[in-house]
Design a protein around this motif. Structure first.
Motif, PDB file in Angstrom:
ATOM      1  N   ASP A   1       0.817  -1.221   0.000  1.00  0.00           N
ATOM      2  CA  ASP A   1       0.000   0.000   0.000  1.00  0.00           C
ATOM      3  C   ASP A   1       0.850   1.270   0.000  1.00  0.00           C
ATOM      4  O   ASP A   1       0.357   2.338  -0.377  1.00  0.00           O
ATOM      5  N   ASP A   2       2.101   1.196   0.431  1.00  0.00           N
ATOM      6  CA  ASP A   2       2.905   2.424   0.534  1.00  0.00           C
ATOM      7  C   ASP A   2       3.057   3.139  -0.811  1.00  0.00           C
ATOM      8  O   ASP A   2       2.989   4.354  -0.875  1.00  0.00           O
ATOM      9  N   ALA A   3       3.260   2.364  -1.894  1.00  0.00           N
ATOM     10  CA  ALA A   3       3.500   3.001  -3.200  1.00  0.00           C
ATOM     11  C   ALA A   3       2.246   3.724  -3.702  1.00  0.00           C
ATOM     12  O   ALA A   3       2.340   4.738  -4.388  1.00  0.00           O
ATOM     13  N   ARG A   4       1.054   3.219  -3.368  1.00  0.00           N
ATOM     14  CA  ARG A   4      -0.174   3.833  -3.921  1.00  0.00           C
ATOM     15  C   ARG A   4      -0.792   4.844  -2.955  1.00  0.00           C
ATOM     16  O   ARG A   4      -1.836   5.420  -3.236  1.00  0.00           O
ATOM     17  N   SER A   5      -0.153   5.066  -1.808  1.00  0.00           N
ATOM     18  CA  SER A   5      -0.708   5.969  -0.797  1.00  0.00           C
ATOM     19  C   SER A   5      -0.107   7.363  -0.875  1.00  0.00           C
ATOM     20  O   SER A   5       0.969   7.561  -1.444  1.00  0.00           O
ATOM     21  N   CYS A   6      -0.805   8.324  -0.237  1.00  0.00           N
ATOM     22  CA  CYS A   6      -0.224   9.646   0.023  1.00  0.00           C
ATOM     23  C   CYS A   6       0.341   9.625   1.443  1.00  0.00           C
ATOM     24  O   CYS A   6      -0.329   9.126   2.359  1.00  0.00           O
ATOM     25  N   HIS A   7       1.522  10.181   1.610  1.00  0.00           N
ATOM     26  CA  HIS A   7       2.166  10.191   2.927  1.00  0.00           C
ATOM     27  C   HIS A   7       2.392  11.633   3.372  1.00  0.00           C
ATOM     28  O   HIS A   7       2.879  12.449   2.582  1.00  0.00           O
ATOM     29  N   TRP A   8       2.070  11.910   4.617  1.00  0.00           N
ATOM     30  CA  TRP A   8       2.368  13.214   5.208  1.00  0.00           C
ATOM     31  C   TRP A   8       3.401  13.010   6.317  1.00  0.00           C
ATOM     32  O   TRP A   8       3.304  12.029   7.079  1.00  0.00           O
ATOM     33  N   VAL A   9       4.363  13.908   6.386  1.00  0.00           N
ATOM     34  CA  VAL A   9       5.376  13.826   7.447  1.00  0.00           C
ATOM     35  C   VAL A   9       5.488  15.198   8.107  1.00  0.00           C
ATOM     36  O   VAL A   9       5.516  16.228   7.423  1.00  0.00           O
ATOM     37  N   THR A  10       5.495  15.207   9.446  1.00  0.00           N
ATOM     38  CA  THR A  10       5.725  16.448  10.194  1.00  0.00           C
ATOM     39  C   THR A  10       7.199  16.521  10.573  1.00  0.00           C
ATOM     40  O   THR A  10       7.770  15.528  11.046  1.00  0.00           O
TER      41      THR A  10
ATOM     42  N   THR B   1       3.997  10.965  11.266  1.00  0.00           N
ATOM     43  CA  THR B   1       3.591  10.605   9.910  1.00  0.00           C
ATOM     44  C   THR B   1       2.191  10.017   9.902  1.00  0.00           C
ATOM     45  O   THR B   1       1.658   9.622  10.955  1.00  0.00           O
ATOM     46  N   LEU B   2       1.628   9.962   8.714  1.00  0.00           N
ATOM     47  CA  LEU B   2       0.278   9.406   8.507  1.00  0.00           C
ATOM     48  C   LEU B   2       0.165   9.108   7.017  1.00  0.00           C
ATOM     49  O   LEU B   2       0.792   9.790   6.203  1.00  0.00           O
ATOM     50  N   ARG B   3      -0.588   8.068   6.650  1.00  0.00           N
ATOM     51  CA  ARG B   3      -0.802   7.829   5.220  1.00  0.00           C
ATOM     52  C   ARG B   3      -2.279   7.669   4.922  1.00  0.00           C
ATOM     53  O   ARG B   3      -3.051   7.243   5.788  1.00  0.00           O
ATOM     54  N   ILE B   4      -2.646   8.034   3.693  1.00  0.00           N
ATOM     55  CA  ILE B   4      -4.012   7.803   3.203  1.00  0.00           C
ATOM     56  C   ILE B   4      -3.905   6.751   2.111  1.00  0.00           C
ATOM     57  O   ILE B   4      -3.207   6.952   1.109  1.00  0.00           O
TER      58      ILE B   4
ATOM     59  N   TRP C   1      -3.565  15.047  10.579  1.00  0.00           N
ATOM     60  CA  TRP C   1      -4.897  14.724  10.061  1.00  0.00           C
ATOM     61  C   TRP C   1      -5.524  15.955   9.403  1.00  0.00           C
ATOM     62  O   TRP C   1      -6.159  15.857   8.348  1.00  0.00           O
ATOM     63  N   ALA C   2      -5.324  17.134   9.994  1.00  0.00           N
ATOM     64  CA  ALA C   2      -5.902  18.354   9.402  1.00  0.00           C
ATOM     65  C   ALA C   2      -5.343  18.560   7.985  1.00  0.00           C
ATOM     66  O   ALA C   2      -6.075  18.930   7.061  1.00  0.00           O
ATOM     67  N   ALA C   3      -4.037  18.288   7.810  1.00  0.00           N
ATOM     68  CA  ALA C   3      -3.419  18.461   6.479  1.00  0.00           C
ATOM     69  C   ALA C   3      -3.986  17.430   5.498  1.00  0.00           C
ATOM     70  O   ALA C   3      -4.318  17.760   4.346  1.00  0.00           O
ATOM     71  N   ALA C   4      -4.114  16.190   5.954  1.00  0.00           N
ATOM     72  CA  ALA C   4      -4.623  15.132   5.063  1.00  0.00           C
ATOM     73  C   ALA C   4      -6.097  15.396   4.716  1.00  0.00           C
ATOM     74  O   ALA C   4      -6.511  15.244   3.560  1.00  0.00           O
ATOM     75  N   LYS C   5      -6.859  15.822   5.703  1.00  0.00           N
ATOM     76  CA  LYS C   5      -8.289  16.084   5.504  1.00  0.00           C
ATOM     77  C   LYS C   5      -8.484  17.217   4.491  1.00  0.00           C
ATOM     78  O   LYS C   5      -9.279  17.117   3.564  1.00  0.00           O
TER      79      LYS C   5
END
Ligand SMILES: CC(C)(COP(=O)(O)OP(=O)(O)OC[C@H]1O[C@@H](n2cnc3c(N)ncnc32)[C@H](O)[C@@H]1OP(=O)(O)O)[C@@H](O)C(=O)NCCC(=O)NCCS
Length: 278
Positions: free
Chosen positions: A60-69, A104-107, A188-192
């Motif tokens: 799933d990592d390749a097809r996901s969006c990742h956010w890093v603080t 970090t967080l991924r969608i 989460w606010a950034a991903a949302k």
């Protein structure tokens, strides 16, 4: 802590990433932001929660969006030295400021494998089939479990009719020394915000995948996202997701991953109506 900043990596090929090795030993073509996400995930899930390193990076990592603080962290690179007789500084302290990945967080886009069966036990990402159990995957579920594009119907739960496409929030992690500062809320606010601004981003293209692969018999079956978001939450952090607006899906039941109890949670973002991608 200085003002943290958040960066996004959209889906990207991660061919060559070796999941048996830590983030420090990966090929140089792997995007730095993904390496930083893995630094946080290894600290939290592998070192702290004792998940096997090989389970941390998945397909799933390749097809996901990742956010890093990132936080600016100042650290001493050379200590101050004083003359023991005069107490005069003979070598001043030297320091450097580094942007350190702290959260970090991924969608993960749809499609997803089937919802975990209630009472299921996952080890290294694999559902264990118990000898005497009621936890048996149907042939259709098994096919979806192993498919690279697992389109098709799921079982209905409290908040999911089994058909509607949803995106998943996952791998939410903040390194221990930065917890309690609402770093995860900001991720989460950034991903949302991004999801609300890009509601059609993950809609699959009919012309490149074809109706059969999408398991769509008619135009109305072509999957398109309408704001539904799911997470598989460790029970201990349900409160964090509730604060974001998620509700526990009682119908999904409970299961364990590496022995840690998990529940399913859903929420709906209000997004603009989109057309399926033709
Ligand atoms: C869940 C997690 C991402 C939350 O990150 P965070 O940015 O620290 O979140 P918050 O600042 O909102 O703190 C959440 C709760 O953690 C607790 N907390 C506060 N300081 C803490 C600390 N230093 N260490 C551990 N927990 C702390 C508090 O109870 C807080 O709850 P509150 O709403 O009552 O204040 C983080 O705790 C984490 O990485 N946990 C381990 C990985 C994990 O379980 N991920 C979720 C997988 S589903």
């Amino acid at each position: 802590m200085g003002t943290p900043f958040i960066s996004l990596l959209e889906p990207t090929r991660l061919d060559g990433y070796d999941r048996t090795k830590p983030h420090t030993q990966q090929p140089s073509h792997i995007p730095p932001l993904f390496i930083d996400a893995m630094e946080v995930r290894e600290t939290v899930f592998v070192t702290e929660q004792q998940w096997p390193l090989e389970c941390e990076h998945d397909a799933d990592d390749a097809r996901s969006c990742h956010w890093v603080t990132y936080a600016s962290v100042n650290r001493t690179t050379r200590a101050e030295v004083r003359d023991p007789t005069t107490n005069e500084v003979t070598q001043p302290r030297q320091s450097e400021t580094r942007s350190m990945p702290i959260g970090t967080l991924r969608i993960v886009p749809f499609p997803h494998p089937p919802h975990p069966p209630p009472g299921g036990r996952y080890v290294d990402g694999e559902l264990q089939q118990e000898a005497d159990d009621e936890v048996h995957a149907s042939p259709a579920d098994e096919r979806r479990e192993n498919a690279d594009m697992p389109f098709g119907n799921d079982r209905a739960t409290t908040f999911h009719d089994g058909r509607e496409p949803y995106v998943g929030v996952g791998r939410v992690a903040v390194v221990p020394e930065f917890r309690g500062h609402r770093v995860a809320d900001q991720l989460w606010a950034a991903a949302k915000r991004w999801l609300e601004e890009n509601p059609a981003y993950f809609n699959p293209s009919v012309s490149s995948l074809g109706m059969d692969r999408l398991e769509a018999a008619a135009a109305t079956d072509i999957p398109k996202w309408n704001g539904l978001v799911c997470t598989h939450a460790q029970e201990a952090v349900v409160k964090v997701y509730q604060r974001w607006g998620f509700q526990v899906d009682e119908g999904m039941g409970k299961w364990t991953e590496q022995g840690i109890p998990h529940v399913g949670m859903f929420m709906r973002l209000q997004v603009k109506e989109t057309d399926p991608k033709i």
